[in-house]
Write a protein that holds these residues in place. Structure first.
Motif, PDB file in Angstrom:
ATOM      1  N   TYR A 178     -71.587 -72.932  35.044  1.00 55.91           N
ATOM      2  CA  TYR A 178     -72.759 -72.170  35.493  1.00 55.91           C
ATOM      3  C   TYR A 178     -73.555 -72.943  36.541  1.00 55.91           C
ATOM      4  CZ  TYR A 178     -71.807 -68.962  31.637  1.00 55.91           C
ATOM      5  OH  TYR A 178     -71.204 -68.072  30.788  1.00 55.91           O
ATOM      6  N   GLY A 179     -72.873 -73.759  37.329  1.00 56.74           N
ATOM      7  CA  GLY A 179     -73.521 -74.505  38.393  1.00 56.74           C
ATOM      8  C   GLY A 179     -74.473 -75.584  37.909  1.00 56.74           C
ATOM      9  N   ASP A 180     -74.398 -75.930  36.604  1.00 60.26           N
ATOM     10  CA  ASP A 180     -75.327 -76.903  36.017  1.00 60.26           C
ATOM     11  C   ASP A 180     -76.781 -76.478  36.170  1.00 60.26           C
ATOM     12  OD1 ASP A 180     -73.402 -78.545  35.009  1.00 60.26           O
ATOM     13  OD2 ASP A 180     -73.546 -80.073  36.572  1.00 60.26           O
ATOM     14  N   TYR A 181     -77.008 -75.167  36.301  1.00 61.59           N
ATOM     15  CA  TYR A 181     -78.385 -74.694  36.386  1.00 61.59           C
ATOM     16  C   TYR A 181     -79.126 -74.979  35.088  1.00 61.59           C
ATOM     17  CZ  TYR A 181     -77.096 -72.246  40.657  1.00 61.59           C
ATOM     18  OH  TYR A 181     -76.671 -71.960  41.927  1.00 61.59           O
ATOM     19  N   LEU A 182     -80.397 -75.219  35.196  1.00 66.06           N
ATOM     20  CA  LEU A 182     -81.303 -75.567  34.105  1.00 66.06           C
ATOM     21  C   LEU A 182     -81.022 -76.994  33.650  1.00 66.06           C
ATOM     22  CD1 LEU A 182     -83.629 -74.656  32.314  1.00 66.06           C
ATOM     23  CD2 LEU A 182     -81.955 -73.755  30.687  1.00 66.06           C
ATOM     24  N   ARG A 183     -79.918 -77.184  32.950  1.00 69.47           N
ATOM     25  CA  ARG A 183     -79.406 -78.509  32.571  1.00 69.47           C
ATOM     26  C   ARG A 183     -77.901 -78.390  32.443  1.00 69.47           C
ATOM     27  NH1 ARG A 183     -83.130 -77.765  28.753  1.00 69.47           N
ATOM     28  NH2 ARG A 183     -81.508 -77.374  27.201  1.00 69.47           N
ATOM     29  N   CYS A 184     -77.210 -79.507  32.568  1.00 71.42           N
ATOM     30  CA  CYS A 184     -75.756 -79.481  32.397  1.00 71.42           C
ATOM     31  C   CYS A 184     -75.409 -78.971  31.001  1.00 71.42           C
ATOM     32  CB  CYS A 184     -75.177 -80.874  32.595  1.00 71.42           C
ATOM     33  SG  CYS A 184     -75.404 -81.543  34.243  1.00 71.42           S
ATOM     34  N   GLY A 185     -74.637 -77.918  30.941  1.00 70.93           N
ATOM     35  CA  GLY A 185     -74.183 -77.381  29.669  1.00 70.93           C
ATOM     36  C   GLY A 185     -75.158 -76.465  28.968  1.00 70.93           C
ATOM     37  N   ALA A 186     -76.388 -76.344  29.487  1.00 70.99           N
ATOM     38  CA  ALA A 186     -77.420 -75.580  28.774  1.00 70.99           C
ATOM     39  C   ALA A 186     -77.116 -74.081  28.747  1.00 70.99           C
ATOM     40  CB  ALA A 186     -78.791 -75.819  29.404  1.00 70.99           C
ATOM     41  N   LEU A 187     -76.556 -73.535  29.825  1.00 72.50           N
ATOM     42  CA  LEU A 187     -76.228 -72.117  29.849  1.00 72.50           C
ATOM     43  C   LEU A 187     -74.903 -71.840  29.145  1.00 72.50           C
ATOM     44  CD1 LEU A 187     -77.357 -71.116  33.455  1.00 72.50           C
ATOM     45  CD2 LEU A 187     -78.618 -70.932  31.312  1.00 72.50           C
ATOM     46  N   SER A 188     -73.951 -72.742  29.291  1.00 67.33           N
ATOM     47  CA  SER A 188     -72.647 -72.549  28.639  1.00 67.33           C
ATOM     48  C   SER A 188     -72.780 -72.461  27.133  1.00 67.33           C
ATOM     49  CB  SER A 188     -71.716 -73.708  28.992  1.00 67.33           C
ATOM     50  OG  SER A 188     -71.454 -73.740  30.365  1.00 67.33           O
ATOM     51  N   ARG A 189     -73.771 -73.159  26.595  1.00 71.45           N
ATOM     52  CA  ARG A 189     -73.966 -73.142  25.155  1.00 71.45           C
ATOM     53  C   ARG A 189     -74.137 -71.710  24.625  1.00 71.45           C
ATOM     54  NH1 ARG A 189     -75.292 -71.566  21.047  1.00 71.45           N
ATOM     55  NH2 ARG A 189     -76.616 -72.381  19.381  1.00 71.45           N
ATOM     56  N   PHE A 190     -74.621 -70.786  25.502  1.00 71.70           N
ATOM     57  CA  PHE A 190     -74.871 -69.414  25.080  1.00 71.70           C
ATOM     58  C   PHE A 190     -73.736 -68.460  25.466  1.00 71.70           C
ATOM     59  CE2 PHE A 190     -79.078 -71.378  25.368  1.00 71.70           C
ATOM     60  CZ  PHE A 190     -79.550 -71.099  24.083  1.00 71.70           C
ATOM     61  N   SER A 191     -72.642 -68.979  25.993  1.00 71.87           N
ATOM     62  CA  SER A 191     -71.486 -68.136  26.288  1.00 71.87           C
ATOM     63  C   SER A 191     -70.935 -67.534  24.999  1.00 71.87           C
ATOM     64  CB  SER A 191     -70.389 -68.958  26.958  1.00 71.87           C
ATOM     65  OG  SER A 191     -70.779 -69.390  28.234  1.00 71.87           O
ATOM     66  N   PRO A 192     -70.440 -66.304  25.046  1.00 73.41           N
ATOM     67  CA  PRO A 192     -69.880 -65.700  23.840  1.00 73.41           C
ATOM     68  C   PRO A 192     -68.839 -66.569  23.146  1.00 73.41           C
ATOM     69  CG  PRO A 192     -70.127 -64.045  25.538  1.00 73.41           C
ATOM     70  CD  PRO A 192     -70.468 -65.357  26.180  1.00 73.41           C
ATOM     71  N   VAL A 193     -67.986 -67.248  23.939  1.00 71.83           N
ATOM     72  CA  VAL A 193     -66.929 -68.040  23.307  1.00 71.83           C
ATOM     73  C   VAL A 193     -67.503 -69.175  22.472  1.00 71.83           C
ATOM     74  CG1 VAL A 193     -66.574 -69.737  25.179  1.00 71.83           C
ATOM     75  CG2 VAL A 193     -64.644 -69.022  23.730  1.00 71.83           C
ATOM     76  N   MET A 194     -68.695 -69.680  22.833  1.00 70.88           N
ATOM     77  CA  MET A 194     -69.252 -70.807  22.092  1.00 70.88           C
ATOM     78  C   MET A 194     -69.668 -70.419  20.682  1.00 70.88           C
ATOM     79  SD  MET A 194     -68.777 -73.513  23.682  1.00 70.88           S
ATOM     80  CE  MET A 194     -69.682 -74.520  22.491  1.00 70.88           C
ATOM     81  N   THR A 195     -69.992 -69.147  20.458  1.00 70.93           N
ATOM     82  CA  THR A 195     -70.246 -68.703  19.084  1.00 70.93           C
ATOM     83  C   THR A 195     -69.016 -68.944  18.225  1.00 70.93           C
ATOM     84  OG1 THR A 195     -71.813 -67.023  19.846  1.00 70.93           O
ATOM     85  CG2 THR A 195     -70.872 -66.728  17.641  1.00 70.93           C
ATOM     86  N   GLU A 196     -67.857 -68.632  18.794  1.00 70.90           N
ATOM     87  CA  GLU A 196     -66.601 -68.822  18.069  1.00 70.90           C
ATOM     88  C   GLU A 196     -66.245 -70.304  17.964  1.00 70.90           C
ATOM     89  OE1 GLU A 196     -65.640 -66.088  16.774  1.00 70.90           O
ATOM     90  OE2 GLU A 196     -67.022 -64.910  18.014  1.00 70.90           O
ATOM     91  N   VAL A 197     -66.490 -71.057  19.019  1.00 73.87           N
ATOM     92  CA  VAL A 197     -66.183 -72.490  19.005  1.00 73.87           C
ATOM     93  C   VAL A 197     -67.035 -73.209  17.958  1.00 73.87           C
ATOM     94  CG1 VAL A 197     -66.291 -74.633  20.343  1.00 73.87           C
ATOM     95  CG2 VAL A 197     -65.387 -72.555  21.394  1.00 73.87           C
ATOM     96  N   ILE A 198     -68.309 -72.901  17.919  1.00 76.63           N
ATOM     97  CA  ILE A 198     -69.201 -73.547  16.949  1.00 76.63           C
ATOM     98  C   ILE A 198     -68.754 -73.236  15.527  1.00 76.63           C
ATOM     99  CG2 ILE A 198     -71.556 -73.534  16.033  1.00 76.63           C
ATOM    100  CD1 ILE A 198     -72.486 -73.082  18.974  1.00 76.63           C
ATOM    101  N   ALA A 199     -68.427 -71.971  15.263  1.00 77.36           N
ATOM    102  CA  ALA A 199     -67.970 -71.592  13.923  1.00 77.36           C
ATOM    103  C   ALA A 199     -66.667 -72.300  13.570  1.00 77.36           C
ATOM    104  CB  ALA A 199     -67.796 -70.076  13.844  1.00 77.36           C
ATOM    105  N   ALA A 200     -65.741 -72.388  14.528  1.00 76.69           N
ATOM    106  CA  ALA A 200     -64.463 -73.064  14.279  1.00 76.69           C
ATOM    107  C   ALA A 200     -64.675 -74.543  14.024  1.00 76.69           C
ATOM    108  CB  ALA A 200     -63.519 -72.852  15.467  1.00 76.69           C
ATOM    109  N   ALA A 201     -65.559 -75.169  14.802  1.00 75.54           N
ATOM    110  CA  ALA A 201     -65.845 -76.592  14.604  1.00 75.54           C
ATOM    111  C   ALA A 201     -66.440 -76.848  13.236  1.00 75.54           C
ATOM    112  CB  ALA A 201     -66.800 -77.074  15.695  1.00 75.54           C
ATOM    113  N   GLU A 202     -67.303 -75.966  12.799  1.00 76.09           N
ATOM    114  CA  GLU A 202     -67.921 -76.135  11.486  1.00 76.09           C
ATOM    115  C   GLU A 202     -66.916 -75.946  10.359  1.00 76.09           C
ATOM    116  OE1 GLU A 202     -71.169 -73.400  11.766  1.00 76.09           O
ATOM    117  OE2 GLU A 202     -72.490 -74.875  12.745  1.00 76.09           O
TER     118      GLU A 202
END
Length: 222
Positions: free
Chosen positions: A52-76
């Motif tokens: 996401y162009g590192d807008y706001l902060r590096c990784g800050a917008l990617s954290r809210f990508s739909p796939v991250m919901t699944e990644v977080i659940a899988a990691a847990e």
């Protein structure tokens, strides 16, 4: 094994990570940031780049990508997850790992072959290495300085969650020379240098990074 590699808008090293997965003996599965389905993968890599162009902060917008919901659940649930460079930043923003990555203390982008010491070889991503092994892999970042409060740093040290440490000159001001960490369970790993760029003799820094991908065969996910 099937290893998913997530592509965010602005990812640069997703194809390199997929190629390294193949060198490690696994099947790479391309995942998109908008996916809600991990497609049956056994492990996940969040690659480097400028999501996401590192807008706001590096990784800050990617954290809210739909796939991250699944990644977080899988990691847990215990699935192995590796965040490389920008992927490390995403893991910290997602609170799967503690601390944060800030701008290099010298305010310059760094790109060089970097010596590391593997401090923890008891993760699914590092079991191919001997504890204390010294390796050389590529480092390239502008916001790679790992920071955390003293209590968190002491806990990471005391509980063996420092995964790798910079050797020689500290390239970015990371506290206690930390180049990578793991969560308490050991399945989630964040690493600022790029092992996917050190998997063959023909290009890059050699093959010292290959162990991060072959470890998935040799390691235990329990």
């Amino acid at each position: 094994m099937k290893v998913g590699v997530v592509t965010f808008p602005g990812s640069l090293d997703d194809v390199d990570a997929q190629r390294a997965v193949g060198f490690g003996g696994h099947e790479a599965v391309a995942l998109w940031h908008g996916d809600h389905d991990l497609r049956g993968v056994d492990a996940i890599i969040l690659p480097g780049g400028f999501s996401y162009g590192d807008y706001l902060r590096c990784g800050a917008l990617s954290r809210f990508s739909p796939v991250m919901t699944e990644v977080i659940a899988a990691a847990e649930r215990g699935m192995p997850v590796l965040g490389i460079c920008n992927g490390f930043q995403v893991l910290c923003e997602s609170h799967l790992l503690p601390g944060a990555l800030i701008r290099n203390d010298h305010r310059k982008f760094v790109c060089r072959d970097q010596r590391l010491r593997i401090e923890n070889n008891r993760t699914p991503w590092t079991s191919a290495y001997a504890e204390g092994a010294e390796v050389t892999i590529v480092l390239k970042n502008g916001e790679g300085g790992f920071v955390a409060d003293e209590a968190t740093l002491d806990r990471l040290e005391g509980e063996g969650q420092v995964l790798a440490r910079y050797l020689g000159d500290n390239p970015n001001g990371s506290l206690r020379d930390i180049a990578g960490i793991t969560n308490a369970r050991g399945n989630v790993v964040g690493l600022m240098p790029h092992p996917e760029h050190a998997v063959e003799d023909l290009t890059g820094a050699g093959t010292d990074g290959l162990g991060f991908f072959t470890s998935l065969v040799e390691g235990s996910f329990a």
